[in-house]
Design a protein around this motif. Structure first.
Motif, PDB file in Angstrom:
ATOM      1  N   ALA A 174       5.297  -2.013  11.539  1.00  0.00           N
ATOM      2  CA  ALA A 174       5.328  -1.689  10.141  1.00  0.00           C
ATOM      3  C   ALA A 174       3.968  -1.941   9.366  1.00  0.00           C
ATOM      4  CB  ALA A 174       6.462  -1.824   9.163  1.00  0.00           C
ATOM      5  N   ASP A 175       3.753  -3.354   9.397  1.00  0.00           N
ATOM      6  CA  ASP A 175       2.795  -3.756   8.554  1.00  0.00           C
ATOM      7  C   ASP A 175       1.284  -3.141   9.033  1.00  0.00           C
ATOM      8  OD1 ASP A 175       2.997  -5.258  10.889  1.00  0.00           O
ATOM      9  OD2 ASP A 175       2.426  -7.148   9.970  1.00  0.00           O
ATOM     10  N   MET A 176       1.132  -2.827  10.322  1.00  0.00           N
ATOM     11  CA  MET A 176      -0.178  -2.369  10.835  1.00  0.00           C
ATOM     12  C   MET A 176      -0.116  -0.813  10.671  1.00  0.00           C
ATOM     13  SD  MET A 176      -1.793  -5.135  11.826  1.00  0.00           S
ATOM     14  CE  MET A 176      -2.831  -4.663  13.096  1.00  0.00           C
ATOM     15  N   GLY A 177       1.235  -0.195  10.860  1.00  0.00           N
ATOM     16  CA  GLY A 177       1.218   1.447  10.400  1.00  0.00           C
ATOM     17  C   GLY A 177       0.789   1.451   9.137  1.00  0.00           C
ATOM     18  N   GLN A 178       1.211   0.650   8.175  1.00  0.00           N
ATOM     19  CA  GLN A 178       0.755   0.945   6.855  1.00  0.00           C
ATOM     20  C   GLN A 178      -0.908   0.993   6.557  1.00  0.00           C
ATOM     21  OE1 GLN A 178       2.728  -2.513   4.939  1.00  0.00           O
ATOM     22  NE2 GLN A 178       4.894  -1.340   4.863  1.00  0.00           N
ATOM     23  N   ARG A 179      -1.435   0.291   7.323  1.00  0.00           N
ATOM     24  CA  ARG A 179      -2.792   0.364   7.310  1.00  0.00           C
ATOM     25  C   ARG A 179      -3.410   1.686   7.645  1.00  0.00           C
ATOM     26  NH1 ARG A 179      -5.039  -5.115   6.959  1.00  0.00           N
ATOM     27  NH2 ARG A 179      -3.429  -6.622   7.158  1.00  0.00           N
ATOM     28  N   VAL A 180      -2.672   2.164   8.655  1.00  0.00           N
ATOM     29  CA  VAL A 180      -3.023   3.472   9.352  1.00  0.00           C
ATOM     30  C   VAL A 180      -2.829   4.586   8.221  1.00  0.00           C
ATOM     31  CG1 VAL A 180      -2.618   5.204  11.115  1.00  0.00           C
ATOM     32  CG2 VAL A 180      -2.842   2.628  11.629  1.00  0.00           C
TER      33      VAL A 180
END
Length: 435
Positions: A174-180
């Motif tokens: 989720a923390d990387m998906g938020q950047r996307v």
């Protein structure tokens, strides 16, 4: 086609007859390139074709396009083609590929709703744009969803991405998906999350006019399906081939069917296994499909071969943001029973003083205690994505974070900081493990 070509390399025409049945008009084309033909980055669909039936004919491989296989008679070793023609075989390769997921919602068959699976899909979407489509809704936020959102926006359409998941790129944590998600919103793409589609609203002429969820209705004159792929196993299931726990054809590492060894299966229709956990998995990627096809062709040609498993290494881009992942995400690590640690570092793609340096975030997942590399995710500007291949190679080789941190990676200001983000992430993980 990779199976056919490899079998022919190992067996001359006089010793092995090879016949390929293809229901469509084209073979050996890059489905992954279809979004970029739609977007105009690829000018001609013929550039997506790797080889033609005539090319294979020169190798004495008979390719019959426009010929649909209607059934497999396992008892007598025959394929039943359209019209009732029966074609005998000693070895059969089932490479029926994948089937795009289509949720059971009303209106999904309306004019203006398109998948991105075959060249004909690309032609239909290009025609819709040329006819004046202005508002597009993309269903799904995976690789195809991101790519189609980008190219449709580049073609001048207003784009809304509707997700059943909380974030795009569910393959990431989720923390990387938020950047996307933040990058997509920054581009002007409207991202609507946690909204499963309930209906495709259709106008009086039978054409799509909106996508409805429980929260809202989103106007659209073009809807693109980017919901992922499942295995296309209709032929296999009806014939009686054994399917695995993923719903794909159950095969050994040789790509032979576990229930009927004279039948081999490769690509999106076949079940495979994860390199780290050893568990059955279905991953629809062309890289794996070609490798599996080559294994099948080797086995048919008399050369021992085994498929070595998958890490699920993949990458894509949306705008200038590159997104990549390999190995296990944290959810997979938890399900696999691993005691693991995660670290996220932020760096730049080049030396900070060099023009074009862009931010990059790297997340690394390691086994607690041993420091064994389990997975990695990369999100960042131009030059970020292919760094995932270093992680994939290290995980494939069974390296620890400490071993990767000490590896001899290249450096020059136009390409990386003095310490590449890959090394920095591995070093941080190994230091914490040692501490």
């Amino acid at each position: 086609m990779s199976a056919a070509a490899q079998a022919r390399r190992l067996q001359p025409a006089g010793e092995l007859d090879i016949v390929v049945l293809e229901q469509g008009p084209k073979i050996s084309y890059s489905a992954c390139g279809i979004p970029y033909w739609i977007g105009g980055q690829v000018s001609d669909p013929d550039r997506l074709l790797a080889r033609t039936p005539a090319d294979f004919a020169e190798q004495d491989i008979a390719v019959r396009t426009g010929t649909r296989a209607e059934g497999i008679d396992l008892a007598v070793g025959e394929v039943v083609a359209a019209g009732g023609e029966r074609i005998g075989y000693d070895s059969l390769v089932v490479a029926t590929g994948g089937r795009p997921f289509r949720p059971p919602v009303p209106g999904l068959d309306a004019d203006g709703v398109h998948g991105v699976h075959r060249l004909a899909d690309g032609a239909d979407i290009r025609a819709a744009i040329a006819a004046g489509a202005e508002r597009a809704v993309v269903l799904g936020g995976g690789y195809i969803g991101l790519e189609m959102a980008e190219v449709l926006q580049a073609r001048g359409l207003e784009v809304t991405v509707v997700l059943a998941d909380p974030l795009p790129m569910a393959q990431l944590d989720a923390d990387m998906g938020q950047r996307v998600c933040a990058a997509m919103c920054g581009m002007g793409i409207d991202v609507q999350s946690d909204q499963p589609v309930r209906e495709i609203e259709v106008g009086p002429e039978g054409a799509v006019r909106a996508v409805r969820t429980d929260a809202a209705a989103y106007d659209a004159d073009l809807v693109v399906l980017g919901l992922g792929m499942g295995p296309e196993t209709t032929l296999a299931r009806e014939a009686g081939l054994q399917l695995g726990s993923t719903g794909a054809i159950d095969v050994a590492h040789t790509q032979r069917s576990r229930s009927h060894p004279e039948v081999l299966a490769a690509g999106d229709c076949a079940q495979t296994f994860h390199r780290i956990t050893g568990e059955a998995i279905h991953v629809a990627l062309g890289t794996h499909a070609n490798k599996q096809g080559r294994v099948a062709g080797s086995v048919i040609g008399g050369r021992p071969a085994r498929f070595a498993g998958v890490l699920g290494t993949a990458m894509t881009k949306v705008g200038d943001l590159e997104v990549a992942r390999t190995g296990l995400c944290t959810t997979q690590a938890e399900e696999g029973g691993y005691d693991f640690r995660t670290e996220v570092i932020e760096s730049s793609t080049r030396a900070g003083y060099y023009p074009g340096a862009a931010p990059i975030a790297v997340k690394i997942i390691t086994e607690a205690g041993s420091g064994l590399l389990l997975g990695a995710q990369v999100v960042g500007g131009p030059g970020s994505g292919k760094r995932i291949d270093v992680f994939a190679t290290a995980i494939w080789a069974g390296l620890t974070a400490e071993e990767l941190a000490g590896s001899d990676l290249s450096y020059a200001p136009p390409f990386s900081p003095t310490y590449d983000p890959v090394v920095v992430a591995a070093r941080v993980a190994s230091r914490i493990e040692q501490g």
